[in-house]
Design a protein around this motif. Structure first.
Motif, PDB file in Angstrom:
ATOM      1  N   VAL A   1       0.805  -0.997   0.030  1.00  0.00           N
ATOM      2  CA  VAL A   1      -0.377  -0.165  -0.548  1.00  0.00           C
ATOM      3  C   VAL A   1       0.822   1.121   0.186  1.00  0.00           C
ATOM      4  N   VAL A   2       2.066   1.024   1.077  1.00  0.00           N
ATOM      5  CA  VAL A   2       2.393   2.535   0.784  1.00  0.00           C
ATOM      6  C   VAL A   2       3.018   2.591  -0.855  1.00  0.00           C
ATOM      7  N   GLY A   3       3.981   1.445  -1.068  1.00  0.00           N
ATOM      8  CA  GLY A   3       3.503   1.280  -2.966  1.00  0.00           C
ATOM      9  C   GLY A   3       3.230   2.318  -3.056  1.00  0.00           C
ATOM     10  N   ILE A   4       1.844   1.957  -3.749  1.00  0.00           N
ATOM     11  CA  ILE A   4       1.052   2.304  -4.372  1.00  0.00           C
ATOM     12  C   ILE A   4       0.421   3.632  -4.248  1.00  0.00           C
TER      13      ILE A   4
ATOM     14  N   LEU B   1      -6.348   6.762   3.709  1.00  0.00           N
ATOM     15  CA  LEU B   1      -7.170   6.223   2.488  1.00  0.00           C
ATOM     16  C   LEU B   1      -7.083   4.648   1.980  1.00  0.00           C
ATOM     17  N   LEU B   2      -6.114   4.254   1.489  1.00  0.00           N
ATOM     18  CA  LEU B   2      -5.578   2.893   0.856  1.00  0.00           C
ATOM     19  C   LEU B   2      -6.237   2.103   1.718  1.00  0.00           C
ATOM     20  N   ASN B   3      -5.840   2.052   3.349  1.00  0.00           N
ATOM     21  CA  ASN B   3      -5.678   1.422   4.170  1.00  0.00           C
ATOM     22  C   ASN B   3      -7.243   1.048   5.072  1.00  0.00           C
ATOM     23  N   ILE B   4      -7.925   2.360   4.469  1.00  0.00           N
ATOM     24  CA  ILE B   4      -9.493   1.557   5.057  1.00  0.00           C
ATOM     25  C   ILE B   4     -10.440   0.708   5.014  1.00  0.00           C
ATOM     26  N   PRO B   5     -10.747   0.268   3.292  1.00  0.00           N
ATOM     27  CA  PRO B   5     -10.956  -0.889   2.900  1.00  0.00           C
ATOM     28  C   PRO B   5     -10.059  -2.175   3.312  1.00  0.00           C
ATOM     29  N   ILE B   6      -8.820  -1.976   3.521  1.00  0.00           N
ATOM     30  CA  ILE B   6      -7.830  -3.035   4.164  1.00  0.00           C
ATOM     31  C   ILE B   6      -8.589  -3.402   5.196  1.00  0.00           C
ATOM     32  N   PHE B   7      -8.599  -2.287   5.926  1.00  0.00           N
ATOM     33  CA  PHE B   7      -8.567  -2.795   7.591  1.00  0.00           C
ATOM     34  C   PHE B   7      -9.992  -3.289   7.640  1.00  0.00           C
ATOM     35  N   ILE B   8     -11.256  -3.171   6.880  1.00  0.00           N
ATOM     36  CA  ILE B   8     -12.307  -3.379   7.250  1.00  0.00           C
ATOM     37  C   ILE B   8     -12.663  -4.408   6.651  1.00  0.00           C
ATOM     38  N   LEU B   9     -11.719  -5.401   5.412  1.00  0.00           N
ATOM     39  CA  LEU B   9     -11.694  -6.301   4.740  1.00  0.00           C
ATOM     40  C   LEU B   9     -10.708  -7.439   6.341  1.00  0.00           C
ATOM     41  N   GLY B  10      -9.749  -6.989   6.985  1.00  0.00           N
ATOM     42  CA  GLY B  10      -9.280  -8.247   7.981  1.00  0.00           C
ATOM     43  C   GLY B  10      -9.753  -7.915   9.159  1.00  0.00           C
ATOM     44  N   LEU B  11     -11.216  -7.045   9.547  1.00  0.00           N
ATOM     45  CA  LEU B  11     -12.562  -7.011  10.478  1.00  0.00           C
ATOM     46  C   LEU B  11     -13.100  -8.162  10.229  1.00  0.00           C
ATOM     47  N   LYS B  12     -13.657  -8.139   8.594  1.00  0.00           N
ATOM     48  CA  LYS B  12     -14.653  -8.888   8.717  1.00  0.00           C
ATOM     49  C   LYS B  12     -13.984 -10.511   8.176  1.00  0.00           C
ATOM     50  N   GLU B  13     -12.899 -10.872   7.871  1.00  0.00           N
ATOM     51  CA  GLU B  13     -12.815 -12.049   7.858  1.00  0.00           C
ATOM     52  C   GLU B  13     -11.498 -12.662   8.616  1.00  0.00           C
ATOM     53  N   LEU B  14     -10.710 -12.260   9.431  1.00  0.00           N
ATOM     54  CA  LEU B  14     -10.168 -12.363  10.381  1.00  0.00           C
ATOM     55  C   LEU B  14     -10.356 -11.636  11.893  1.00  0.00           C
ATOM     56  N   GLY B  15     -10.988 -10.871  11.424  1.00  0.00           N
ATOM     57  CA  GLY B  15     -11.893 -10.733  13.573  1.00  0.00           C
ATOM     58  C   GLY B  15     -10.859  -9.507  14.109  1.00  0.00           C
ATOM     59  N   ARG B  16     -11.981  -8.729  15.006  1.00  0.00           N
ATOM     60  CA  ARG B  16     -11.558  -7.965  15.927  1.00  0.00           C
ATOM     61  C   ARG B  16     -10.618  -7.560  17.005  1.00  0.00           C
ATOM     62  N   ARG B  17     -10.197  -8.781  17.195  1.00  0.00           N
ATOM     63  CA  ARG B  17      -8.866  -8.474  18.281  1.00  0.00           C
ATOM     64  C   ARG B  17      -7.462  -8.766  17.312  1.00  0.00           C
ATOM     65  N   PHE B  18      -7.859  -9.318  15.490  1.00  0.00           N
ATOM     66  CA  PHE B  18      -6.845  -9.175  14.538  1.00  0.00           C
ATOM     67  C   PHE B  18      -6.336  -8.029  14.049  1.00  0.00           C
ATOM     68  N   LEU B  19      -7.609  -7.656  13.930  1.00  0.00           N
ATOM     69  CA  LEU B  19      -7.457  -5.661  13.917  1.00  0.00           C
ATOM     70  C   LEU B  19      -7.020  -4.711  14.566  1.00  0.00           C
TER      71      LEU B  19
ATOM     72  N   ALA C   1       2.034 -14.084  16.219  1.00  0.00           N
ATOM     73  CA  ALA C   1       1.407 -13.387  17.148  1.00  0.00           C
ATOM     74  C   ALA C   1       0.190 -13.132  17.085  1.00  0.00           C
ATOM     75  N   SER C   2      -1.080 -13.205  16.518  1.00  0.00           N
ATOM     76  CA  SER C   2      -2.550 -12.887  15.687  1.00  0.00           C
ATOM     77  C   SER C   2      -2.365 -11.868  15.498  1.00  0.00           C
ATOM     78  N   GLY C   3      -1.216 -11.033  14.598  1.00  0.00           N
ATOM     79  CA  GLY C   3      -1.269  -9.795  13.507  1.00  0.00           C
ATOM     80  C   GLY C   3      -0.803  -8.748  12.954  1.00  0.00           C
ATOM     81  N   SER C   4      -0.719  -7.798  12.473  1.00  0.00           N
ATOM     82  CA  SER C   4       0.266  -7.465  10.360  1.00  0.00           C
ATOM     83  C   SER C   4       0.233  -6.404  11.232  1.00  0.00           C
ATOM     84  N   THR C   5       1.346  -5.882   9.655  1.00  0.00           N
ATOM     85  CA  THR C   5       1.380  -4.643   9.394  1.00  0.00           C
ATOM     86  C   THR C   5       0.688  -3.735   8.788  1.00  0.00           C
ATOM     87  N   GLY C   6      -0.644  -3.561   8.387  1.00  0.00           N
ATOM     88  CA  GLY C   6      -1.649  -3.686   6.958  1.00  0.00           C
ATOM     89  C   GLY C   6      -1.165  -3.359   5.811  1.00  0.00           C
ATOM     90  N   GLY C   7      -1.785  -2.826   5.783  1.00  0.00           N
ATOM     91  CA  GLY C   7      -1.598  -3.171   4.359  1.00  0.00           C
ATOM     92  C   GLY C   7      -2.127  -4.215   3.191  1.00  0.00           C
TER      93      GLY C   7
END
Length: 269
Positions: free
Chosen positions: A32-35, A53-71, A118-124
C-alpha cells in the motif's frame, strides 16, 4: 498480554529495519505504501493521506475475515512502528546498498513473521495476503512478495530501476524469512499406530478439530493387533498434539510427514 509484548518488540524491530537499512538508501516500498508513493509522485495528492485512505477498506476486510482482535493487534503494530520510526535515527549501518537491502529484508521478515504468529499484521498487503492464505494454501511470504513485486516493477518502469531491484531483493529476503516463521499454511499427515486405539481416538477428537480415519493393523512379526489412525493437521498444531499422544500411549509409533496438498474439506482456521 504476552502477544501484545511480542507485537510491540517486533514492531520496533521493523522500524529499525526501515530506518537503519532501507530508508537511508531510498529503497522503494512495496504494498500500500508503494502504491501511495506512486500516486503521490504522479499527482498533487498527499502521500500520507493516500496511505490512510487505501488502508480503510483493507482494515474493514481484516475485521470481516480475520476478526476484531486481529484488527486491533494490526492497528497497534502500525502505530508502534510509526512512533518508533520517529525516535530511531535514519542512519545507515553500512554503506553498501545491496547489504542494506538484504539485511533490511531479513530483519523486517523476522519482525513481520513474528507479528503474524502473534495474531497481528503490519497492515496493507499483509492483511490481504492473510485473507487469501486463510482460504487457499499459499505460502504467506511468497504471496506477499508476489503482490509487492507487481508494485515494484511498475515503479521501476516509472522511476528508478536500480532502487526497484534493490527493493525486490529486500522483499524476497523478507518473504523467505516470513515463510520460515509463519507456518500455518504447512500441512502434516500423522499416522499413529497404537494398542490404545479407542483412547487415542477420543483424545484426538477432544483436542483436534480434524477428521480422523481409523484402520485395523497387524504387526508383521508379532502378529499383534493394532489400530492405525490417520489425520492431517497444520504445522502449528503439532506441538499441541504431541504431548497428548505420548500421554495416551508412550509406546505409540507416530509417523509425521509433510503434506504437499490437501483436496477436500479441511478447516484452515
Amino acid at each position: 498480554m504476552g502477544k501484545i509484548i511480542v507485537i510491540f518488540l517486533s514492531s520496533i524491530l521493523l522500524a529499525a529495519a526501515y530506518n537503519l537499512f532501507l530508508l537511508p538508501f531510498k529503497i522503494l516500498s512495496g504494498g500500500v505504501v508503494g502504491i501511495a508513493m506512486i500516486i503521490g509522485l504522479l499527482t498533487p495528492l498527499n502521500t500520507g493521506l493516500i496511505i490512510f485512505l487505501l488502508n480503510i477498506p483493507i482494515f474493514i476486510l481484516g475485521l470481516k475475515e480475520l476478526g476484531r482482535r486481529f484488527l486491533l493487534h494490526s492497528i497497534f503494530s502500525v502505530a508502534v512502528t510509526s512512533i518508533a520510526m520517529q525516535f530511531i535515527p535514519e542512519t545507515p549501518i553500512t554503506n553498501e546498498p545491496i547489504l542494506s537491502a538484504v539485511f533490511g529484508g531479513v530483519l523486517s521478515g523476522i519482525a513481520i513473521g513474528t507479528i503474524f504468529r502473534a495474531s497481528g499484521s503490519t497492515g496493507g498487503f499483509d492483511i490481504i495476503g492473510l485473507v487469501i492464505a486463510k482460504k487457499k494454501d499459499f505460502p504467506m511470504g511468497m504471496l506477499t512478495f508476489a503482490m509487492n513485486a507487481v508494485i515494484i516493477i511498475v515503479s521501476g518502469f516509472l522511476f528508478d530501476w536500480t532502487r526497484a531491484l534493490y527493493t525486490l531483493a529486500s522483499i524476497y529476503a523478507a518473504g523467505r524469512v516470513i515463510d520460515t516463521l509463519y507456518t500455518r499454511h504447512h500441512k502434516l499427515t500423522l499416522m499413529i499406530i497404537t494398542n490404545k486405539g479407542e483412547e487415542m481416538r477420543e483424545m484426538l477428537l477432544r483436542h483436534v478439530v480434524r477428521g480422523i480415519t481409523m484402520l485395523d493393523g497387524e504387526g508383521a512379526f508379532t502378529r499383534e493387533k493394532k489400530k492405525v489412525l490417520f489425520t492431517v493437521i497444520s504445522r502449528y498444531e503439532l506441538p499441541l498434539i504431541k504431548p497428548y499422544i505420548l500421554e495416551v500411549d508412550p509406546k505409540a509409533f507416530v509417523d509425521i510427514t509433510q503434506t504437499m496438498e490437501v483436496i477436500g474439506a479441511f478447516r484452515r482456521e
